[in-house]
Design a protein around this motif. Structure first.
Motif, PDB file in Angstrom:
ATOM      1  N   VAL A  46      -3.516  42.869 109.881  1.00 12.87           N
ATOM      2  CA  VAL A  46      -2.309  42.076 109.676  1.00 12.87           C
ATOM      3  C   VAL A  46      -1.875  41.454 111.002  1.00 12.87           C
ATOM      4  CG1 VAL A  46       0.060  42.131 108.848  1.00 12.87           C
ATOM      5  CG2 VAL A  46      -1.625  43.696 107.899  1.00 12.87           C
ATOM      6  N   VAL A  47      -1.780  40.129 111.026  1.00 15.62           N
ATOM      7  CA  VAL A  47      -1.353  39.458 112.257  1.00 15.62           C
ATOM      8  C   VAL A  47       0.167  39.534 112.386  1.00 15.62           C
ATOM      9  CG1 VAL A  47      -1.204  37.252 113.464  1.00 15.62           C
ATOM     10  CG2 VAL A  47      -3.300  37.873 112.257  1.00 15.62           C
ATOM     11  N   LEU A  48       0.633  40.014 113.541  1.00 13.07           N
ATOM     12  CA  LEU A  48       2.072  40.073 113.820  1.00 13.07           C
ATOM     13  C   LEU A  48       2.355  39.180 115.017  1.00 13.07           C
ATOM     14  CD1 LEU A  48       2.757  43.901 113.713  1.00 13.07           C
ATOM     15  CD2 LEU A  48       3.714  42.213 112.179  1.00 13.07           C
ATOM     16  N   ASN A  49       3.076  38.089 114.804  1.00 16.81           N
ATOM     17  CA  ASN A  49       3.446  37.268 115.949  1.00 16.81           C
ATOM     18  C   ASN A  49       4.668  37.882 116.606  1.00 16.81           C
ATOM     19  OD1 ASN A  49       2.278  35.098 113.822  1.00 16.81           O
ATOM     20  ND2 ASN A  49       1.813  34.549 115.923  1.00 16.81           N
ATOM     21  N   GLN A  50       4.534  38.191 117.890  1.00 12.69           N
ATOM     22  CA  GLN A  50       5.651  38.768 118.609  1.00 12.69           C
ATOM     23  C   GLN A  50       5.867  37.968 119.889  1.00 12.69           C
ATOM     24  OE1 GLN A  50       7.734  41.602 117.502  1.00 12.69           O
ATOM     25  NE2 GLN A  50       8.693  40.083 118.813  1.00 12.69           N
TER      26      GLN A  50
END
Lengths: 499, 152, 324
Positions: free
Chosen positions: C64-68
C-alpha cells in the motif's frame, strides 16, 4: 491535415467505446469527489494513476482529465447547500450560492451553476482548440514583474469582495498573506513563523485553511440556528429549478466575463481555478451597477466564479499540452501519465500525436456534456439533503471535512489546523470580519512576495523593472485606476452606514 | 450598561498583533538588500501594514457615533465542542484508526446541539462510521486503517 | 508522540526470536506499507508506484502506497526510520532527503548511514544545464568563460532552493570557484518559461523536464551533470569534460527500510526487488520517465551512499547555506 480533419479524428478517438467509458469513470468520480468537502483532486488522480499503466495513453489522460474538471462541477454543490465549499476553488460560490439556498432557491442555484460550469468549460475548450499556440506563446511573455502586477491588481480588485467594512476586508487579506508566508522561504530556505513545528516547514496547507475557515466556522455558526429548510415539495420539482426571466437575463454577461477571466488565469502557470474564481467574482462585483446585492443571493455571484473555474480547468491544459509546461501539480501528473507511455510532452505533441491531442480535446466536450446530464438529475437529490435535520447533518459535514483534509497529505497536523482555523474563523466572524478575503490573501500573498523578490533579483535591484516592461506597466496602471476609482466614493459622498 | 465598541478592541488587538509580527520578523529574519531581499523584508512590511490597518479600525470606532452591530453572539459551548471534536479526530486517526476517530468527531460535535440525546448520537455515530467505510474505503479506496489496536 | 517506540522494540524482539526460514515464507503476512515522502504525482511518487505495482504483480503481496509529504521529504523518511523493522514498512528515498537534507538541515533527526536498511538503488537521472536558443553561450565553455570574466553577471535559474539541481550548481561553483547569481523558482513551470524567454541566462533541471524543449529547439543543452553522457542527450558533453574533474551529480531514487530488519525478511525483500528490477516491462516504464534504471542491488547501494553523503556535506560546508 486540415483543422476539420483533426476534429473528426478527435471525435473518432473520443467516441470509441473504451474511451467513452473512461471518460464517464473520470467525470463520475470527479463529481463525487467534488461534492465531498476536502477530498482533493490530486489525491484522487494519483490513487488511480497505477490503473493508467494498463490503459493506452489517450484513455488514461481522458480519465485523469475527467476527474480534474469533474471535481469543479461537483464542488459548488456543498458550497451552495451547506456553505461549505467542496474545494477551495468553490469557496467564493458560497458567498451568493448559500443565501440563494436559504431563500429556497437552491434548485435554481444548482441548475444555473451547472449551466455556468458547462459554459465556462466550453469556452475553455474552444480556446484550447483554436488558440493554443498563440496563447501559450503569449503566456511566455509573463515573467515575475508581470505576475507581481497581476497579483497586486487581484488584491486591489478583490478588496471589496465581501460586504461590510473595507478596512476589515483589508485586515483579513493581510492576515491571509501572513498565514500564506508561513514555512520555508523560497529564496533562502529559512523557516518563517514555524516555531520549530516541522509540519509547518512546507507552509500551511490551503485545504486546512479553507476547511477551517469555511467548513468548521460555518458549522459552529449554524448549530442550533439552522432549522430544516422550509422546503415545500414543489421546490423539488423540475420547474423550481428554472430560473426566472430576469435571472436568465442577468446571467449571460457574468458567464461570458467569468469565462474570459477564468480562461486567462488558467493559462498562466501557478495560478489556477481558485484564483480564477476569486477574480471573476471581484470583476463582477466591480462592474455591477448594484454591488450591494452581492453576498445576498445575487445570481451573478455564482455564475461568474463557476464559469471561471471551469474555464480555467480547461485552459490549464494549454501550456501543459502545447508547451509541455505543467502549470500545477495535477498537470505535472498528466504529463507523467504521458511519459509512462513513452510520449514526450512538448510543443511537438500536437503534430506528432494528433489522435491523442484531438481525442483528448474532444473528450472534454463529451465529458462536459456527460457532466451536464449527470448533474441536472442529481439536483433534486441534493436539494433533498436540506430536509435532513441540521443536527444530523453537521456531524456528517465535520466528518467529511476531517477525513477529506486528512487524506490530502495524510497529515493529522492539517486536521489540527482545521480546528484552529475553525476557532479563529468563527471568532473573527462574530466580530464582523469577512472570511473570503483571508483565503484570497492566503493564495495570492505568497505568490506576490515570490514574484516581487524575483523581479527585483532579475532586474538587478532596480524597481524600474516594473514600469519598463510594457505588460507590467499596463497592469499597474489599471490597478492604479481601479484604486482611485475605488476610493472615489469616499470623497464624493458619504458612505452608507455599515449594517 | 455602557458597552465598549467591539471594533475598538479588535482594532487594537490587530494593531498589537501586527506590531508583534513586525518586531519578531525584524529580530529573527535577515532583511537583505533591495536586490536580494532577505526573508525578513516582506513580513516586517506586512506586520507594519497590519498594525496600521488595525489602528485605523480602532480609530474609526472611536470617532463613530453608536456601535457597530454585531452579526451574532459568540456561542462558546458550540465553538468549544466542535473544535474539540475536530481536534479529537486529528489525534485519533493515526493512533486508533478511522472508526474511533469518526466516533469521536461525531459524538463530541453532536452534543453541540442541545437537542442531541445519547441514543440519537450513538445511532448517528454508527451510521456515519458505516458511511465512511463504504465511501472512503470501498468506493474511493483510501488507505485508512479502520481500527488500530493499541500496542499492535 | 506519534511513534510507538515501545511497541517497536517488542516487535523487534519478536522478530529476532522467531527468525526462522519458516517465518520468512510467511512474510509479509499482512499489508506492506510503502512510504513515499513526497506528494502524489511527483518525481518520486511515479517511480515508486511503478515499482510497487510490479512487486505486487510478481509476488502477490499487498503493498500500500502511503504519501507522507512534508519538509522536503524529511517527515516521511523520518517516520520510516522510526517504524518497526519488521519488513512491513519500506519506502522510497532519494538524493534530496537521504543525502542532501541531513547535511543542510539541522532539524533532520535521522542519520542516512545508520538509521536505514539500504534495499537498493532504483533509478538515476542526471541534470541538464540549458540556455535559450538565442543565447550567446554556444557551449558550456562560453558560459564558464563569461562567468570568469564577469563574476556574478550570469543569472542562473533552478527549480528551487535546496533542490538537488540547486546543490549541483553550488557544487559546480565551489569546484570551479565561480560566482553565479542564483534565481530560485518554485518548480519547473515558471522557470522553463523564463529561460525560454531569456529572462534568466541559464537553467538547470532534470533531463526529462528540459528534454522536450531541447528537442523542439527552444532550449540549447550545454552540459549534463552525469559522469557519462546521458542516453537521452547523447551529443551533450558532461560537466566533467570541461575540466571539472570527478564532477558527477544525479537525482537518484532508492528503496529503503528502517535499520535492523531481520535477515530472513531482508532476504525475501531483496529477492523480490531483484526480480522486479530485472523485469523488462518495469525497466521500460521507468526509462519512459527519462531515468537510467539501476539494479536494486543492496551492496551496490551500500557502497554508493557513504561517498554521496560525504560529497554533499562538503558542498553544504563550503557554501555556508543553512536551512533552519
Amino acid at each position: 491535415m486540415t483543422y476539420f480533419d483533426n476534429i473528426i479524428l478527435g471525435l473518432e478517438t473520443a467516441l470509441s467505446l473504451s474511451n467513452l467509458w473512461w471518460c464517464f469513470v473520470g467525470v463520475f468520480l470527479g463529481t463525487l469527489l467534488g461534492v465531498i468537502p476536502g477530498i482533493g483532486v490530486l489525491a484522487a488522480i494519483s490513487m488511480l494513476f497505477p490503473l493508467t499503466f494498463q490503459l493506452d495513453a489517450t484513455a488514461a489522460l481522458i480519465m485523469l482529465a475527467g476527474i480534474w474538471y469533474g471535481t469543479t462541477y461537483g464542488g459548488s454543490t456543498a458550497a451552495i447547500l451547506l456553505n461549505v465549499p467542496g474545494a477551495p476553488a468553490n469557496a467564493i460560490t458560497a458567498l451568493d450560492g448559500y443565501p440563494m439556498s436559504q431563500q429556497g432557491r437552491a434548485g435554481v442555484a444548482l441548475f444555473m451553476t451547472t449551466i455556468a460550469s458547462f459554459f465556462g468549460g466550453s469556452v475553455g475548450i474552444i480556446l484550447l482548440m483554436t488558440f493554443s499556440g498563440v496563447i501559450s506563446s503569449a503566456a511566455l511573455q509573463f515573467s515575475s514583474a508581470e505576475y507581481f502586477a497581476l497579483m497586486l491588481l487581484g488584491l486591489v480588485a478583490a478588496s471589496n469582495i465581501s460586504n461590510g467594512s473595507m478596512l476589515k476586508g483589508l485586515i483579513m487579506v493581510c492576515l491571509g498573506v501572513l498565514f500564506g508566508i508561513v514555512g520555508s522561504d523560497i529564496y533562502t530556505g529559512m523557516r518563517r513563523f514555524t516555531f520549530g513545528v516541522v509540519e509547518l516547514a512546507d507552509g500551511i496547507a490551503l485545504i486546512a485553511l479553507a476547511m477551517g475557515l469555511f467548513g468548521v466556522a460555518e458549522v459552529i455558526a449554524s448549530v442550533g440556528k439552522v432549522d430544516v429548510a422550509k422546503l415545500d415539495p414543489k421546490s423539488l420539482s423540475f420547474a423550481a429549478m428554472k430560473p426566472s426571466r430576469s435571472e436568465m437575463r442577468r446571467s449571460w454577461l457574468p458567464m461570458i466575463r467569468g469565462s474570459a477571466v477564468g480562461s486567462f488565469f488558467g493559462t498562466l502557470p501557478g495560478t489556477g481555478p481558485s484564483i480564477a474564481a476569486f477574480m471573476a467574482y471581484a470583476v463582477e462585483k466591480r462592474s455591477s451597477k448594484t454591488p450591494e446585492r452581492f453576498g445576498k443571493g445575487a445570481i451573478e455571484g455564482i455564475m461568474a466564479p463557476e464559469s471561471a473555474n471551469n474555464a480555467a480547468d480547461q485552459t490549464s491544459f494549454i501550456p501543459t499540452l502545447a508547451l509541455g509546461i505543467p502549470g500545477s501539480a495535477t498537470m505535472a501528473l498528466m504529463l507523467g501519465a504521458l511519459m509512462i507511455h513513452g510520449i514526450a510532452p512538448g510543443p511537438q505533441l500536437m503534430t506528432e500525436q494528433p489522435s491523442l491531442f484531438w481525442g483528448l480535446v474532444m473528450s472534454f466536450w463529451i465529458g462536459n456534456i456527460l457532466l451536464l446530464v449527470l448533474n441536472i438529475p442529481l439536483i433534486g437529490l441534493w436539494v433533498r439533503l436540506l430536509q435532513v435535520p441540521y443536527q444530523w447533518l453537521f456531524p456528517a459535514v465535520l466528518m467529511f471535512v476531517c477525513i477529506g483534509t486528512y487524506s490530502v497529505n495524510n497529515s493529522w497536523f492539517d486536521v489540527v489546523l482545521v480546528a484552529l482555523f475553525g476557532g479563529l474563523g468563527y471568532t473573527l466572524r462574530t466580530l464582523g470580519f469577512p472570511a473570503a478575503p483571508m483565503l484570497l490573501g492566503f493564495v495570492l500573498g505568497p505568490m506576490m512576495e515570490e514574484h516581487f523578490r524575483r523581479a527585483m533579483l532579475l532586474g538587478r535591484g532596480d524597481p524600474a523593472t516594473f514600469i519598463e516592461r510594457p505588460i507590467s506597466l499596463v497592469v499597474l496602471l489599471v490597478t492604479l485606476a481601479l484604486l482611485l476609482w475605488g476610493v472615489r466614493p469616499l470623497f464624493s459622498r458619504h458612505k452608507p452606514a455599515s449594517r | 450598561m455602557h458597552k465598549i465598541d467591539p471594533d475598538l478592541i479588535s482594532g487594537m488587538l490587530v494593531a498589537l498583533f501586527g506590531l508583534i509580527v513586525a518586531i519578531y520578523a525584524f529580530n529573527h529574519y535577515p532583511m537583505g538588500t533591495l536586490r536580494r531581499m532577505g526573508p525578513g523584508m516582506f513580513p516586517v512590511g506586512l506586520g507594519g501594514l497590519i498594525s496600521c490597518l488595525g489602528g485605523a479600525l480602532a480609530l474609526s470606532a472611536l470617532f463613530r457615533r453608536g456601535h457597530v452591530a454585531i452579526p451574532f453572539r459568540f456561542e462558546s459551548r458550540t465553538a468549544v465542542l466542535v473544535i474539540v471534536s475536530v481536534a479529537a479526530f486529528a489525534l485519533l486517526i493515526r493512533s486508533a484508526g478511522l472508526v474511533p476517530a469518526v466516533i469521536a468527531v461525531v459524538s463530541l460535535s453532536a452534543f453541540a446541539d442541545k437537542a442531541a440525546t445519547l441514543r440519537s448520537t450513538l445511532v448517528l455515530a454508527v451510521a456515519l462510521c458505516a458511511l465512511a467505510y463504504v465511501l472512503f474505503r470501498l468506493a474511493l479506496g483510501l488507505n485508512l486503517p479502520l481500527l488500530i489496536w493499541p500496542g499492535a | 508522540m506519534r511513534y510507538r517506540n515501545g511497541s517497536g522494540l517488542v516487535a523487534l524482539a519478536i522478530g529476532l526470536v522467531v527468525a526462522f526460514p519458516a517465518v520468512a515464507q510467511n512474510y509479509p503476512g499482512s499489508n506492506i506499507n510503502f512510504i513515499v515522502p513526497y506528494p502524489p504525482g511527483g518525481g518520486t511518487d511515479i517511480p515508486a508506484r511503478i515499482v510497487v505495482d510490479k512487486l505486487m504483480e510478481q509476488t502477490g503481496w499487498n503493498v500500500v502506497v502511503l504519501n507522507q509529504p512534508g519538509a522536503g521529504g524529511t517527515i516521511g523518511l523520518d517516520q520510516l526510520a522510526r517504524s518497526n523493522p519488521d519488513g512491513l514498512t519500506i519506502g522510497m528515498a532519494q538524493t534530496s532527503n537521504l543525502a542532501v537534507n541531513p547535511a543542510l538541515n539541522p532539524e533532520v533527526n535521522y542519520d542516512p548511514l545508520t538509521d536505514f536498511t539500504l534495499l537498493g538503488l532504483v533509478t538515476t537521472q542526471p541534470m541538464g544545464i540549458v540556455t535559450h536558443n538565442g543565447s550567446p553561450f554556444e557551449t558550456f565553455q562560453d558560459f564558464i568563460d563569461e562567468v570568469r570574466e564577469n563574476p556574478g553577471s550570469v543569472l542562473f535559474g533552478t527549480p528551487g532552493t535546496g533542490t538537488v539541481a540547486h546543490m549541483s550548481i553550488e557544487r559546480l561553483a565551489v569546484q570551479g570557484d565561480l560566482e553565479l547569481e542564483h534565481v530560485p523558482y518554485t518548480g519547473i513551470a515558471q522557470a522553463i518559461s523564463d529561460v525560454m524567454a531569456g529572462v534568466v541566462d541559464i537553467y538547470i533541471g532534470s533531463v526529462p523536464s528540459v528534454l522536450p524543449h531541447v528537442t523542439s529547439g527552444s532550449l540549447r543543452a550545454l552540459a549534463v551533470t552525469s559522469a557519462q553522457p546521458d542516453p537521452l542527450l547523447p551529443d551533450v558533453p558532461t560537466v566533467a569534460s570541461f575540466g571539472f574533474e570527478g564532477y558527477e551529480s544525479s537525482d537518484w531514487k532508492a528503496l529503503v527500510g528502517p535499520a535492523g530488519m531481520p535477515e530472513d525478511v531482508l532476504a525475501s525483500l531483496n529477492a523480490a526487488i531483484a526480480a522486479a528490477m530485472s523485469d523488462p516491462e518495469l525497466r521500460s516504464l521507468l526509462e519512459a520517465q527519462g531515468s537510467t534504471v539501476l539494479s536494486g542491488d543492496p551492496e551496490e547501494f551500500a557502497a554508493f551512499l557513504p561517498s554521496e553523503v560525504q560529497t554533499w556535506a562538503e558542498v553544504v560546508d563550503a557554501i555556508d547555506i543553512q536551512i533552519d
